[in-house]
Design a protein around this motif. Structure first.
Motif, PDB file in Angstrom:
ATOM      1  N   GLU A  26      18.356  49.563  64.464  1.00 49.27           N
ATOM      2  CA  GLU A  26      18.138  50.887  62.572  1.00 49.27           C
ATOM      3  C   GLU A  26      17.841  52.674  64.240  1.00 49.27           C
ATOM      4  OE1 GLU A  26      15.689  51.748  60.574  1.00 49.27           O
ATOM      5  OE2 GLU A  26      15.130  48.859  59.498  1.00 49.27           O
ATOM      6  N   ASP A  27      19.052  53.478  63.328  1.00 47.74           N
ATOM      7  CA  ASP A  27      19.117  54.986  64.361  1.00 47.74           C
ATOM      8  C   ASP A  27      19.496  54.883  65.623  1.00 47.74           C
ATOM      9  OD1 ASP A  27      17.696  56.383  62.250  1.00 47.74           O
ATOM     10  OD2 ASP A  27      16.151  55.662  62.824  1.00 47.74           O
ATOM     11  N   ASN A  28      20.604  53.858  65.437  1.00 48.94           N
ATOM     12  CA  ASN A  28      21.235  53.326  66.523  1.00 48.94           C
ATOM     13  C   ASN A  28      19.942  52.716  67.963  1.00 48.94           C
ATOM     14  OD1 ASN A  28      23.335  53.843  65.315  1.00 48.94           O
ATOM     15  ND2 ASN A  28      23.628  56.067  66.150  1.00 48.94           N
ATOM     16  N   TYR A  29      19.207  52.770  67.827  1.00 50.30           N
ATOM     17  CA  TYR A  29      17.920  52.186  69.161  1.00 50.30           C
ATOM     18  C   TYR A  29      18.317  51.563  69.883  1.00 50.30           C
ATOM     19  CZ  TYR A  29      13.817  49.973  71.117  1.00 50.30           C
ATOM     20  OH  TYR A  29      12.924  49.789  72.005  1.00 50.30           O
ATOM     21  N   ILE A  30      18.309  51.396  70.958  1.00 42.80           N
ATOM     22  CA  ILE A  30      18.741  50.503  71.944  1.00 42.80           C
ATOM     23  C   ILE A  30      17.283  50.477  73.243  1.00 42.80           C
ATOM     24  CG2 ILE A  30      20.214  49.690  73.754  1.00 42.80           C
ATOM     25  CD1 ILE A  30      21.551  50.576  71.599  1.00 42.80           C
ATOM     26  N   ASP A  31      16.572  49.640  73.498  1.00 43.10           N
ATOM     27  CA  ASP A  31      15.612  48.800  74.317  1.00 43.10           C
ATOM     28  C   ASP A  31      16.328  49.493  75.391  1.00 43.10           C
ATOM     29  OD1 ASP A  31      14.235  47.480  72.521  1.00 43.10           O
ATOM     30  OD2 ASP A  31      14.501  45.804  73.002  1.00 43.10           O
ATOM     31  N   ASN A  32      15.489  50.120  76.459  1.00 39.92           N
ATOM     32  CA  ASN A  32      15.051  50.617  77.890  1.00 39.92           C
ATOM     33  C   ASN A  32      15.530  49.355  78.565  1.00 39.92           C
ATOM     34  OD1 ASN A  32      14.585  53.250  77.381  1.00 39.92           O
ATOM     35  ND2 ASN A  32      12.609  52.824  78.164  1.00 39.92           N
ATOM     36  N   ILE A  33      15.454  47.926  78.306  1.00 41.46           N
ATOM     37  CA  ILE A  33      15.633  46.799  79.433  1.00 41.46           C
ATOM     38  C   ILE A  33      17.660  46.639  79.758  1.00 41.46           C
ATOM     39  CG2 ILE A  33      15.054  45.256  77.672  1.00 41.46           C
ATOM     40  CD1 ILE A  33      14.435  43.887  80.485  1.00 41.46           C
ATOM     41  N   LEU A  34      17.692  47.013  78.566  1.00 37.89           N
ATOM     42  CA  LEU A  34      19.247  46.639  77.900  1.00 37.89           C
ATOM     43  C   LEU A  34      20.045  48.394  78.504  1.00 37.89           C
ATOM     44  CD1 LEU A  34      19.333  45.311  74.537  1.00 37.89           C
ATOM     45  CD2 LEU A  34      19.203  44.044  76.718  1.00 37.89           C
ATOM     46  N   LYS A  35      19.196  49.472  78.076  1.00 35.61           N
ATOM     47  CA  LYS A  35      20.319  50.430  78.709  1.00 35.61           C
ATOM     48  C   LYS A  35      20.945  50.384  79.745  1.00 35.61           C
ATOM     49  CE  LYS A  35      17.355  53.580  76.020  1.00 35.61           C
ATOM     50  NZ  LYS A  35      17.435  54.903  75.605  1.00 35.61           N
ATOM     51  N   VAL A  36      19.351  50.086  80.937  1.00 34.38           N
ATOM     52  CA  VAL A  36      19.483  50.470  82.012  1.00 34.38           C
ATOM     53  C   VAL A  36      20.595  49.252  82.580  1.00 34.38           C
ATOM     54  CG1 VAL A  36      17.983  48.128  82.476  1.00 34.38           C
ATOM     55  CG2 VAL A  36      18.044  50.154  84.148  1.00 34.38           C
ATOM     56  N   HIS A  37      21.104  48.410  82.215  1.00 40.82           N
ATOM     57  CA  HIS A  37      22.491  48.002  82.372  1.00 40.82           C
ATOM     58  C   HIS A  37      23.643  49.362  81.857  1.00 40.82           C
ATOM     59  CE1 HIS A  37      21.287  43.724  83.354  1.00 40.82           C
ATOM     60  NE2 HIS A  37      20.455  44.086  81.837  1.00 40.82           N
ATOM     61  N   SER A  38      23.322  50.205  81.259  1.00 39.41           N
ATOM     62  CA  SER A  38      24.785  51.045  81.222  1.00 39.41           C
ATOM     63  C   SER A  38      25.719  51.601  81.624  1.00 39.41           C
ATOM     64  CB  SER A  38      23.919  51.890  80.184  1.00 39.41           C
ATOM     65  OG  SER A  38      23.513  52.973  80.593  1.00 39.41           O
ATOM     66  N   LEU A  39      25.434  51.443  83.135  1.00 36.31           N
ATOM     67  CA  LEU A  39      26.335  52.037  83.809  1.00 36.31           C
ATOM     68  C   LEU A  39      27.701  50.981  84.488  1.00 36.31           C
ATOM     69  CD1 LEU A  39      23.939  54.035  86.091  1.00 36.31           C
ATOM     70  CD2 LEU A  39      25.804  55.419  85.197  1.00 36.31           C
ATOM     71  N   ARG A  40      26.804  49.768  84.421  1.00 37.37           N
ATOM     72  CA  ARG A  40      27.690  48.443  84.940  1.00 37.37           C
ATOM     73  C   ARG A  40      27.668  47.663  83.105  1.00 37.37           C
ATOM     74  NH1 ARG A  40      28.643  51.265  88.317  1.00 37.37           N
ATOM     75  NH2 ARG A  40      28.935  50.549  90.283  1.00 37.37           N
ATOM     76  N   PRO A  41      28.629  48.122  82.422  1.00 32.32           N
ATOM     77  CA  PRO A  41      28.527  48.165  80.776  1.00 32.32           C
ATOM     78  C   PRO A  41      28.825  46.176  80.591  1.00 32.32           C
ATOM     79  CG  PRO A  41      30.032  49.069  80.966  1.00 32.32           C
ATOM     80  CD  PRO A  41      29.568  49.181  82.077  1.00 32.32           C
TER      81      PRO A  41
END
Length: 201
Positions: A26-41
């Motif tokens: 909800e509200d476009n929530y993403i866990d930090n453990i997943l966001k930490v990969h964001s520079l390499r989708p």
């Protein structure tokens, strides 16, 4: 929060936005453990595929709360408070019995699964501990012991993969300084009917 840059949902685009749209809560929530990969989708995609197929597969033999307990134990052995907090909260919700869940947490954090689990289950925790702390010391005897207690090869593989996944996740978190700041604890892709359903709730 982490020691490296994380791209927030609102700033994401292209492949990253597509993956975020698959996993967001909800509200476009993403866990930090997943966001930490964001520079390499592609790394994020690989992590989510492994996580979903190993821990949240509808054909798993073991109950979801037991696998979450196993993950909590492995994370405690690795001193990964991030994963302990997330997966204990998930286990507690799935179990639906807060008193029992708190007893399980006390047993796992003190490295005494035998306080709450039966001998048969404790053999799985013994295997998990050795695989986490001293994997090179595992021999066929550990496998034979689990088989003698009634576990089949598929079940042993299931536990092996859950333990291995958590060691990977713990090292991702610990190696990049991922914290629970801003996280909502205990969310997971709970729709087990669809392998491609990664949405967190």
């Amino acid at each position: 929060m982490a020691w490296i840059k994380q791209i927030e949902y609102e700033e994401s685009e292209g492949k990253l936005r597509k993956i975020y749209d698959r996993i967001k809560g909800e509200d476009n929530y993403i866990d930090n453990i997943l966001k930490v990969h964001s520079l390499r989708p592609y790394s994020l995609e690989g992590h989510m595929a492994l996580y979903k197929y190993v821990l949240h597969n509808s054909t798993n033999t073991f109950p979801m709360h037991f696998l979450e307990a196993m993950g909590t134990y492995v994370s405690a052995l690795n001193n990964c408070s991030y994963c302990v907090d997330h997966h204990f909260t998930g286990m507690r919700r799935l179990l639906g019995n807060h008193t029992k869940a708190d007893l399980i947490k006390k047993a796992l954090l003190s490295d005494q699964p035998e306080m709450v689990f039966e001998e048969k289950e404790c053999a799985l925790f013994e295997y998990a501990k050795k695989l986490t702390k001293d994997p090179e010391k595992i021999t066929q005897q550990e496998i034979k012991k689990m088989k003698a207690l009634g576990f089949d090869d598929g079940e042993i593989l299931e536990i092996n993969q859950v333990v291995s996944y958590f060691c990977y996740a713990n090292r991702t978190v610990l190696g990049l300084g991922v914290s629970t700041k801003g996280d909502i604890l205990g969310l997971s892709p709970n729709d087990q009917s669809e392998d491609d359903s990664w949405s967190h709730s």
